[in-house]
Write a protein that holds these residues in place. Structure first.
Motif, mmCIF file in Angstrom:
data_model
loop_
_atom_site.group_PDB
_atom_site.id
_atom_site.type_symbol
_atom_site.label_atom_id
_atom_site.label_comp_id
_atom_site.label_asym_id
_atom_site.label_seq_id
_atom_site.Cartn_x
_atom_site.Cartn_y
_atom_site.Cartn_z
ATOM 1 N N ILE A 73 0.837 -1.203 0.000
ATOM 2 C CA ILE A 73 0.000 0.000 0.000
ATOM 3 C C ILE A 73 0.871 1.251 0.000
ATOM 4 C CG2 ILE A 73 -1.643 1.352 1.376
ATOM 5 C CD1 ILE A 73 -2.840 -1.336 2.319
ATOM 6 N N ALA A 74 1.924 1.231 0.844
ATOM 7 C CA ALA A 74 2.825 2.390 0.939
ATOM 8 C C ALA A 74 3.521 2.655 -0.388
ATOM 9 C CB ALA A 74 3.854 2.166 2.041
ATOM 10 N N LEU A 75 4.036 1.598 -1.007
ATOM 11 C CA LEU A 75 4.766 1.776 -2.263
ATOM 12 C C LEU A 75 3.829 2.182 -3.399
ATOM 13 C CD1 LEU A 75 7.354 -1.150 -2.137
ATOM 14 C CD2 LEU A 75 7.496 1.155 -1.196
ATOM 15 N N SER A 76 2.616 1.685 -3.371
ATOM 16 C CA SER A 76 1.634 2.084 -4.372
ATOM 17 C C SER A 76 1.320 3.577 -4.258
ATOM 18 C CB SER A 76 0.348 1.266 -4.205
ATOM 19 O OG SER A 76 -0.641 1.689 -5.112
ATOM 20 N N LYS A 77 1.165 4.060 -3.030
ATOM 21 C CA LYS A 77 0.911 5.492 -2.811
ATOM 22 C C LYS A 77 2.109 6.326 -3.263
ATOM 23 C CE LYS A 77 -0.689 6.523 1.297
ATOM 24 N NZ LYS A 77 -0.852 6.422 2.783
ATOM 25 N N TYR A 78 3.298 5.854 -2.965
ATOM 26 C CA TYR A 78 4.527 6.560 -3.369
ATOM 27 C C TYR A 78 4.605 6.693 -4.881
ATOM 28 C CZ TYR A 78 9.454 6.416 -4.911
ATOM 29 O OH TYR A 78 10.637 6.617 -5.580
ATOM 30 N N VAL A 79 4.409 5.598 -5.584
ATOM 31 C CA VAL A 79 4.509 5.621 -7.049
ATOM 32 C C VAL A 79 3.408 6.482 -7.648
ATOM 33 C CG1 VAL A 79 4.291 4.210 -9.135
ATOM 34 C CG2 VAL A 79 5.713 3.416 -7.233
ATOM 35 N N LYS A 80 2.213 6.394 -7.105
ATOM 36 C CA LYS A 80 1.101 7.197 -7.614
ATOM 37 C C LYS A 80 1.389 8.691 -7.459
ATOM 38 C CE LYS A 80 -3.884 7.927 -7.176
ATOM 39 N NZ LYS A 80 -5.123 7.513 -6.441
#
Length: 402
Positions: free
Chosen positions: A341-348
């Protein structure tokens, strides 16, 4: 003797600007990490880095902005001169807060603010795979060590092992080579606090004062993509002086009296902006940042600052999702889910920003290198769209708080 096996919560591959900034950002959030650097000492190749206001926002969040501002004078204007056209263009950069920092000052300041033991030197990662049971990354080092990480962040530059593990497209080589160096004036130089760019026939020269005695300069020229990259400083100086024969005497003198040990010659690399729209910049608990994510040409002067932005956003996203302390203990499955979830938010959050920077940098480089006038005009027309808000609008960005 069998290989050593280690376990760490967060491992950062690469001890350059972005890797150290990411480690420091995590440290400011109370999260430990281990930085693996393949060289035996801190690396500061590239001589210097220009930092605009967006980069200073990030450095302030890291708690090192004020210290670093004392190491470089503020630049007030960017002056572009076309030698054969007798044309000059002046752009104020006061509000963009441009300063030129020695890379060594930036790297050393980031490193000294990390806890002792945060950086392991002489450790090169040669392969990465996912643990079939936990889905956490397993790293294999050149010294035989096996390192298991709950979170893996690749800040290992344009030739990133981690980016290859994510199956990202390899960076392309631009037909431009760049020479960078320092010239020191023992009794002080007489240059104004201006960023000077002189454009000749296929060659461009830039000069940025760092302080009252030290000047950073660079030379870019069109060259074949397969041309040999020289490593010998004296040969680099000789080739550079040959390129600058048509330039003013003060430019030639600056290169003649430079610090030869500071010289570097590199080919410009970039990740094509169209690859960034749909590229998978994270998988499981593994992601990339800095040049490993968005290596770009130096035409905007934003490569390093974009990496600093990555560090702030990534640390913020991880801190929001990663359980802290004994009370935060959780199963491997739940940890993979949270970090995902954290990495998805970062990339987004980062994707549109880096697409914008990469596209503008690509178009600028294409205007310089295109052999076809049709292509050159198309790129120029597209570039004008980016410049509607000003040539320095790329610096008008705040990555937010940690």
């Amino acid at each position: 003797m069998g290989s050593k096996e280690e376990h760490h919560d967060i491992v950062i591959v690469g001890g350059g600007i972005c890797g150290l900034a990411t480690a420091l950002a995590l440290h400011r959030k109370g999260i430990n990490s281990l930085v693996l650097e393949k060289f035996d000492t801190l690396r500061a190749s590239g001589a210097a880095i220009g930092v605009y206001i967006n980069g200073w926002h990030a450095l302030d969040q890291l708690g090192v902005g004020m210290e670093l501002r004392r190491k470089a004078i503020p630049l007030t204007e960017i002056r572009d001169t076309w030698l054969h056209k007798n044309k000059m263009q002046v752009t104020s950069c006061r509000k963009e807060a441009l300063r030129c920092l020695k890379r060594s000052d930036l790297i050393e300041t980031l490193a000294k603010n990390l806890p002792v033991g945060s950086i392991r030197f002489g450790c090169q990662i040669v392969a990465v795979e996912l643990d079939p049971l936990s889905s956490f990354p397993i790293l294999y080092a050149n010294d035989g060590a096996t390192i298991k990480a709950k979170v893996l962040i690749g800040c290992d530059g344009s030739n990133s092992v981690i980016a290859k593990s994510l199956e990202l497209q390899a960076p392309k080589v631009c037909p431009i080579s760049a020479v960078r160096g320092f010239t020191s004036y023992s009794y002080g130089h007489s240059f104004d606090s201006h960023f000077i760019r002189l454009r000749g026939d296929g060659v461009a020269f830039g000069r940025l004062p760092i302080d009252e005695k030290l000047v950073h300069w660079f030379v870019g020229r069109l060259c074949p993509q397969d041309s040999i990259v020289q490593k010998d400083p004296e040969l680099i100086k000789k080739v550079t002086l040959e390129m600058l024969k048509e330039f003013p005497p003060e430019v030639i003198e600056m290169v003649e009296h430079c610090d030869s040990s500071s010289l570097s010659l590199t080919h410009i690399r970039y990740r094509a902006p169209w690859h960034m729209f749909f590229a998978n910049f994270w998988q499981g608990t593994m992601t990339v940042a800095g040049d490993a994510l968005h290596v770009m040409g130096p035409f905007l002067g934003q490569g390093g600052s974009a990496g600093l932005e990555d560090a702030i956003v990534l640390a913020r996203c991880i801190a929001q999702e990663m359980p802290m302390g004994p009370e935060g203990a959780t199963s491997d499955r739940e940890m993979v889910k949270r970090i995902g979830i954290a990495l998805s938010k970062y990339v987004k959050e980062r994707r549109l920003r880096i697409i914008r920077l990469s596209t503008q940098s690509y178009l600028t480089g294409s205007v310089i290198t295109a052999s076809s006038w049709v292509r050159k005009l198309i790129c120029l027309a597209m570039l004008i769209v980016f410049l509607r808000c000003g040539s320095l609008s790329h610096s008008n960005y705040d990555c937010g708080s940690l």
